[in-house]
Structures are given as structure tokens and as C-alpha cells.
Scaffold this motif. Structure first.
Motif, PDB file in Angstrom:
ATOM      1  N   PRO A 118     -45.679  26.792 -71.048  1.00 48.40           N
ATOM      2  CA  PRO A 118     -44.668  26.527 -72.070  1.00 48.40           C
ATOM      3  C   PRO A 118     -45.285  26.097 -73.391  1.00 48.40           C
ATOM      4  N   ALA A 119     -46.408  25.355 -73.301  1.00 45.24           N
ATOM      5  CA  ALA A 119     -47.018  24.877 -74.536  1.00 45.24           C
ATOM      6  C   ALA A 119     -47.444  26.047 -75.418  1.00 45.24           C
ATOM      7  N   LYS A 120     -47.936  27.156 -74.799  1.00 47.57           N
ATOM      8  CA  LYS A 120     -48.334  28.324 -75.576  1.00 47.57           C
ATOM      9  C   LYS A 120     -47.138  28.931 -76.290  1.00 47.57           C
ATOM     10  N   ALA A 121     -45.980  28.893 -75.643  1.00 45.84           N
ATOM     11  CA  ALA A 121     -44.774  29.443 -76.270  1.00 45.84           C
ATOM     12  C   ALA A 121     -44.394  28.655 -77.506  1.00 45.84           C
ATOM     13  N   GLU A 122     -44.733  27.344 -77.526  1.00 45.68           N
ATOM     14  CA  GLU A 122     -44.389  26.514 -78.669  1.00 45.68           C
ATOM     15  C   GLU A 122     -45.429  26.613 -79.782  1.00 45.68           C
ATOM     16  N   ALA A 123     -46.607  27.174 -79.475  1.00 50.05           N
ATOM     17  CA  ALA A 123     -47.716  27.132 -80.409  1.00 50.05           C
ATOM     18  C   ALA A 123     -47.413  27.741 -81.774  1.00 50.05           C
ATOM     19  N   PRO A 124     -46.751  28.922 -81.873  1.00 51.99           N
ATOM     20  CA  PRO A 124     -46.533  29.501 -83.199  1.00 51.99           C
ATOM     21  C   PRO A 124     -45.799  28.569 -84.145  1.00 51.99           C
ATOM     22  N   LYS A 125     -44.780  27.868 -83.651  1.00 53.62           N
ATOM     23  CA  LYS A 125     -44.020  26.947 -84.497  1.00 53.62           C
ATOM     24  C   LYS A 125     -44.914  25.822 -84.999  1.00 53.62           C
ATOM     25  N   THR A 126     -45.732  25.242 -84.099  1.00 55.36           N
ATOM     26  CA  THR A 126     -46.605  24.143 -84.476  1.00 55.36           C
ATOM     27  C   THR A 126     -47.661  24.609 -85.463  1.00 55.36           C
ATOM     28  N   ILE A 127     -48.268  25.783 -85.200  1.00 56.20           N
ATOM     29  CA  ILE A 127     -49.312  26.278 -86.078  1.00 56.20           C
ATOM     30  C   ILE A 127     -48.759  26.569 -87.462  1.00 56.20           C
ATOM     31  N   THR A 128     -47.577  27.175 -87.529  1.00 50.64           N
ATOM     32  CA  THR A 128     -46.964  27.480 -88.817  1.00 50.64           C
ATOM     33  C   THR A 128     -46.753  26.219 -89.629  1.00 50.64           C
ATOM     34  N   ALA A 129     -46.233  25.168 -88.995  1.00 53.62           N
ATOM     35  CA  ALA A 129     -45.995  23.920 -89.714  1.00 53.62           C
ATOM     36  C   ALA A 129     -47.300  23.300 -90.180  1.00 53.62           C
ATOM     37  N   THR A 130     -48.359  23.371 -89.329  1.00 53.42           N
ATOM     38  CA  THR A 130     -49.640  22.793 -89.691  1.00 53.42           C
ATOM     39  C   THR A 130     -50.233  23.507 -90.893  1.00 53.42           C
ATOM     40  N   VAL A 131     -50.200  24.841 -90.875  1.00 54.98           N
ATOM     41  CA  VAL A 131     -50.748  25.601 -91.987  1.00 54.98           C
ATOM     42  C   VAL A 131     -50.021  25.250 -93.270  1.00 54.98           C
ATOM     43  N   SER A 132     -48.700  25.126 -93.195  1.00 57.89           N
ATOM     44  CA  SER A 132     -47.903  24.790 -94.372  1.00 57.89           C
ATOM     45  C   SER A 132     -48.324  23.454 -94.962  1.00 57.89           C
ATOM     46  N   LEU A 133     -48.490  22.448 -94.129  1.00 58.63           N
ATOM     47  CA  LEU A 133     -48.893  21.135 -94.612  1.00 58.63           C
ATOM     48  C   LEU A 133     -50.327  21.176 -95.119  1.00 58.63           C
ATOM     49  N   GLU A 134     -51.188  21.894 -94.422  1.00 57.94           N
ATOM     50  CA  GLU A 134     -52.577  22.009 -94.859  1.00 57.94           C
ATOM     51  C   GLU A 134     -52.667  22.640 -96.242  1.00 57.94           C
ATOM     52  N   LYS A 135     -51.847  23.671 -96.480  1.00 55.92           N
ATOM     53  CA  LYS A 135     -51.892  24.345 -97.777  1.00 55.92           C
ATOM     54  C   LYS A 135     -51.495  23.406 -98.900  1.00 55.92           C
ATOM     55  N   ARG A 136     -50.541  22.515 -98.593  1.00 57.49           N
ATOM     56  CA  ARG A 136     -50.103  21.574 -99.621  1.00 57.49           C
ATOM     57  C   ARG A 136     -51.150  20.499 -99.891  1.00 57.49           C
ATOM     58  N   LEU A 137     -52.062  20.304 -98.949  1.00 64.84           N
ATOM     59  CA  LEU A 137     -53.083  19.273 -99.110  1.00 64.84           C
ATOM     60  C   LEU A 137     -54.402  19.814 -99.638  1.00 64.84           C
ATOM     61  N   GLU A 138     -54.730  21.055 -99.293  1.00 72.99           N
ATOM     62  CA  GLU A 138     -56.104  21.516 -99.500  1.00 72.99           C
ATOM     63  C   GLU A 138     -56.498  21.625-100.963  1.00 72.99           C
ATOM     64  N   ASP A 139     -55.567  21.874-101.869  1.00 76.68           N
ATOM     65  CA  ASP A 139     -55.924  22.028-103.282  1.00 76.68           C
ATOM     66  C   ASP A 139     -56.242  20.693-103.949  1.00 76.68           C
ATOM     67  N   LYS A 140     -55.391  19.696-103.712  1.00 78.61           N
ATOM     68  CA  LYS A 140     -55.539  18.429-104.433  1.00 78.61           C
ATOM     69  C   LYS A 140     -56.165  17.307-103.604  1.00 78.61           C
ATOM     70  N   ALA A 141     -56.090  17.422-102.270  1.00 73.69           N
ATOM     71  CA  ALA A 141     -56.636  16.351-101.435  1.00 73.69           C
ATOM     72  C   ALA A 141     -57.287  16.954-100.191  1.00 73.69           C
ATOM     73  N   PRO A 142     -58.342  17.728-100.368  1.00 77.54           N
ATOM     74  CA  PRO A 142     -58.963  18.404 -99.213  1.00 77.54           C
ATOM     75  C   PRO A 142     -59.459  17.440 -98.143  1.00 77.54           C
ATOM     76  N   ARG A 143     -59.779  16.202 -98.524  1.00 75.19           N
ATOM     77  CA  ARG A 143     -60.259  15.244 -97.520  1.00 75.19           C
ATOM     78  C   ARG A 143     -59.164  14.851 -96.537  1.00 75.19           C
ATOM     79  N   LEU A 144     -57.901  15.164 -96.860  1.00 78.46           N
ATOM     80  CA  LEU A 144     -56.787  14.811 -95.975  1.00 78.46           C
ATOM     81  C   LEU A 144     -56.383  15.949 -95.052  1.00 78.46           C
ATOM     82  N   VAL A 145     -56.975  17.128 -95.226  1.00 79.26           N
ATOM     83  CA  VAL A 145     -56.563  18.289 -94.433  1.00 79.26           C
ATOM     84  C   VAL A 145     -56.733  18.025 -92.938  1.00 79.26           C
ATOM     85  N   SER A 146     -57.784  17.287 -92.580  1.00 80.71           N
ATOM     86  CA  SER A 146     -58.033  17.007 -91.160  1.00 80.71           C
ATOM     87  C   SER A 146     -56.916  16.184 -90.528  1.00 80.71           C
TER      88      SER A 146
END
Length: 422
Positions: free
Chosen positions: A168-196
Motif C-alpha cells: 500500500p505504501a507504494k500506491a501512496e508514493a506518487p502523492k508524497t513525491i509530488t508534494a515533496t518536489v513541490s516544496l523542494e522547488k519552492r526552497l531550492e532557489d532561495k534557501a537550498p540549505r533547507l531542501v533536505s
């Protein structure tokens, strides 16, 4: 006694008989399964033995015994046998099949001789619910009625509690990955140290069903003299960094209101990704400090109520929920004035997350579960004894605990329009 969602009650007997009833509406298509998760201080199971359901109905020491039936389930829980490293038992319900819980006439959880909690199911789209929690409190046990839902069913519910459900966890993965990428994109330009930090923040946001909630965020900083080492060691800036990640997620402009207080208080410039680096150092150097002062002109002793009252006045007309994180190392003594401020704020869309940072004597903050004289429970407290030993996953889970339940309650009670809490 009939409990409302969010309310709690002390449990004064060791052996509990808990009935969960869920009569089905005509034409219901699905199977209903109740279960219990035995959780540690990190809100996680220790292993498979802590997940009690139809295939594993009894714990090894018989502290929890589960007896399912077609229209209800019975749990017998001996609190005296619960392992000391366990701090909570969550009672849950899952619908397997085409229907959601709205296909049930209602759901009722009753603790024999103590209290009951009835949940109206009409209009609910969720397929899994946390009905209530039995949790340790001041050497005893309490029960809190919840009714917290999970749209994805068993998978996100089990993942929420740390159970390994790989398929079941694999079935949920696309939603989680999409949200993570979205937040990462908002951080990577101005605060790359927070991407982790983005992945842990997103996982916790998803667990608590907060990934789509919009909110204003405020940070309130104890600058009394006893906080000197927390500033010196960089812990205050580190906590601010982690709250800033949540602000980027919750607020479209990613800004965060900022206050500092000691004997006096002051509102500082909003925190953004543009000024986050060395923000704490910059406000420390913004003026001349007295001998015991950490922030200029604030003095050196605790005085929480005035800054709390100013925050209430600032946000009482907010059209969004307000998530206020207030860190302190303790020395809390103004109990009545703090309770008065919390009671007043409960009429507005303001949630207080009190965080103890390397201190003690947190006073009323440690006893907020007993503070029922207010419109709605709008507070939560947790303590960090050693910031260096707390993982980011644990910190985000603790920061977001109860915020989701509160947003549901303010929607139901009309404190704020439901359109902001999608």
C-alpha cells in the motif's frame, strides 16, 4: 457522559471494555474493520505485535484483546499490563470496499461505565478514522475523542503509525513525491540549505492531512536570560529554520510573523526565505543590549501574557487559520493571565503550539489537557530536552500534532469558513 470530538476524560479504572458499533446503511458495499495501534512516545508502533486487528487479536501479554463482529467490535484493555515504553493506544476503523464511512448509519465508541462518543457519518468521504486515543497523562491515563479521517484508507493510517505495509505504501508514493518536489522547488532557489528538510516536513504534513491546508504562521521567541545557551548553541535559529519550511508550505507568500519577549516584547520584521539566514543573529545585533538581555530592550525575565494578547489582537480577524509556535525554556508562573489569553483566543482561528526547549518548570503549559474552560481546545505542548538528539521527523510530527484536528473543529464550530480548510 457523551463526549464531543476533541474532548478528553480521565480514566480511573485499570481494565476498560470498549465497544465500537457501526451499523450499516441499506446498500452498503464494503467490510468494516476496527483495530488498535499501541504507540510509543514518537507516536509509532515498535513492531508488528503492536498492531491489533482481526488477524492478530491479542497482544503477547494479553494487555489488549480484540473481538470483532459483523456490526461492532469489542476491545478489552488492561492498562496495568501496558508496557511502560508505550504511551498511547489509538482505536481506529477502516472501510474496505467501494463505500466510505458515510455508508455507515453512525459510529459509536463507548467505554463501559465511563463515557461514549458518537460520530455522525453523513457526508464523510474518508475510508479510515482514528476514533479516539487512550494516552498517559501525569502518571495516569486519559481518553480523547477524535474522529480524525484518512482519505486513502488503511495504507496512510498504518504508515502514520509506523507499520510496514510495503505494497500500500507504494500506491501512496506518487502523492508524497509530488508534494515533496513541490516544496523542494519552492526552497531550492532561495534557501537550498533547507531542501533536505522538505521530505520529512512533507511526510508529516501528509500524515496529519495538512498538505492542502493554508494558514498563517507566527513564531514567538522566549528571550529571557535563561535562554542564553539555546541562542549561543544555535538551537533557536535551527528551530526557526524548520518552522520557516512549514511557513513556505502553509502560506502562499512564505512569510512568517515574528515576536520576541522577555519582560517586554517586540514584533520584528517578518521572516522570509530572503532574510532567514542568520535572522536570529541580526535581531540580536539590532540595538544595544543590557547585561542580562538576549534581545535589545526586552529585559531578562519571563512575561508571556502581554505578547500573547498582542498576537490575539493581530490575528483575531484572520481569514486563515493561524499556527503560532511559541518556544520557551520554562519558568512559567503567570498561570491565570496565560489561561485568560488562551480562553480569549479560542474564539478566533488561533492555534498555539508551545514548545519547551531545554528547560523545566513549564507550569500550565504541561497541563493544558485539563484546561476545559474554553470554547475549543486550541493548544498543544511538547518539550525538547536536547535539541541535538531530536530527529527532524520527530520534530515535524510533534509540531503538527493536533493542528489538523483543531482545523476540523474550527470548521465544524463556525470559527472559520470551511473554504480555507480544504
Amino acid at each position: 457522559m457523551e463526549l464531543q470530538s476533541g474532548r478528553n476524560i480521565a480514566l480511573n479504572q485499570s481494565v476498560l471494555t470498549i465497544n465500537v458499533k457501526y451499523p450499516q446503511s441499506s446498500g452498503f458495499k464494503g467490510e468494516v474493520d476496527a483495530s488498535a495501534f499501541l504507540l510509543n512516545a514518537q507516536n509509532k508502533v515498535r513492531g508488528d505485535a503492536d498492531f491489533i486487528f482481526f488477524n492478530q487479536p491479542i497482544t503477547p501479554n494479553r494487555s489488549v484483546i480484540f473481538e470483532p463482529s459483523a456490526s461492532g467490535s469489542l476491545f478489552t484493555i488492561d492498562l496495568g499490563k501496558i508496557d511502560s515504553e508505550l504511551s498511547k493506544i489509538a482505536i481506529t476503523l477502516v472501510v474496505d470496499g467501494a463505500d466510505s464511512v458515510s455508508g455507515l448509519q453512525h459510529i459509536q465508541l463507548s467505554i463501559a461505565g465511563i463515557a461514549s462518543f458518537t460520530l455522525t457519518t453523513a457526508g464523510l468521504s474518508e475510508k479510515a478514522l482514528i476514533l479516539g486515543e487512550i494516552y498517559r497523562h501525569n502518571g495516569g491515563w486519559k481518553f480523547r475523542a477524535l474522529g480524525q479521517g484518512f482519505n486513502g484508507g488503511l495504507a496512510p493510517l498504518a504508515i502514520h503509525f509506523g507499520v510496514d505495509v510495503s505494497a500500500p505504501a507504494k500506491a501512496e508514493a506518487p502523492k508524497t513525491i509530488t508534494a515533496t518536489v513541490s516544496l523542494e522547488k519552492r526552497l531550492e532557489d532561495k534557501a537550498p540549505r533547507l531542501v533536505s528538510l522538505a521530505k520529512n516536513a512533507t511526510v508529516s504534513l501528509t500524515k496529519h492531512r495538512l498538505e492542502h491546508v493554508k494558514a498563517r504562521v507566527a513564531f514567538v521567541l522566549d528571550a529571557s536570560g535563561s535562554m542564553k545557551n539555546q541562542f549561543k548553541w544555535g538551537n533557536v535559529q535551527a528551530v526557526l529554520d524548520r518552522i520557516a519550511v512549514l511557513a513556505v508550505q502553509f502560506d502562499d507568500d512564505g512569510s512568517m510573523d515574528m515576536w520576541g519577549f522577555a519582560e517586554r516584547h517586540r514584533k520584528y520584521p517578518d521572516v522570509t526565505l530572503d532574510n532567514l539566514d542568520d535572522y536570529i543573529k541580526s535581531i540580536q545585533q539590532s540595538g544595544r543590549r543590557g547585561g542580562f538581555e538576549i534581545l535589545p530592550s526586552l529585559g531578562g525575565t519571563n512575561n508571556e501574557p502581554p505578547v500573547m494578547e498582542e498576537i490575539i489582537d493581530t490575528f483575531k480577524s484572520s481569514t486563515l487559520p493561524v499556527f503560532v509556535v511559541m518556544i520557551t525554556d520554562g519558568g512559567i508562573s503567570k498561570t491565570k493571565a496565560i489561561k485568560d489569553a488562551i480562553r480569549r483566543s479560542a474564539h478566533y482561528p488561533i492555534f498555539w503550539k508551545f514548545v519547551g526547549l531545554g528547560g523545566d518548570n513549564y507550569g500550565i503549559l504541561e497541563n493544558l489537557d485539563n484546561f476545559s474552560d474554553r470554547r475549543i481546545d486550541n493548544t498543544h505542548f511538547f518539550a525538547i530536552d536536547d535539541f541535538a538528539k531530536m530527529s527532524d521527523e520527530q520534530l515535524y510530527d510533534a509540531l503538527l500534532e493536533e493542528f489538523g484536528e483543531w482545523t476540523e473543529q474550527i470548521k465544524k464550530q463556525g470559527v472559520l469558513s470551511s473554504s480555507f480548510l480544504a
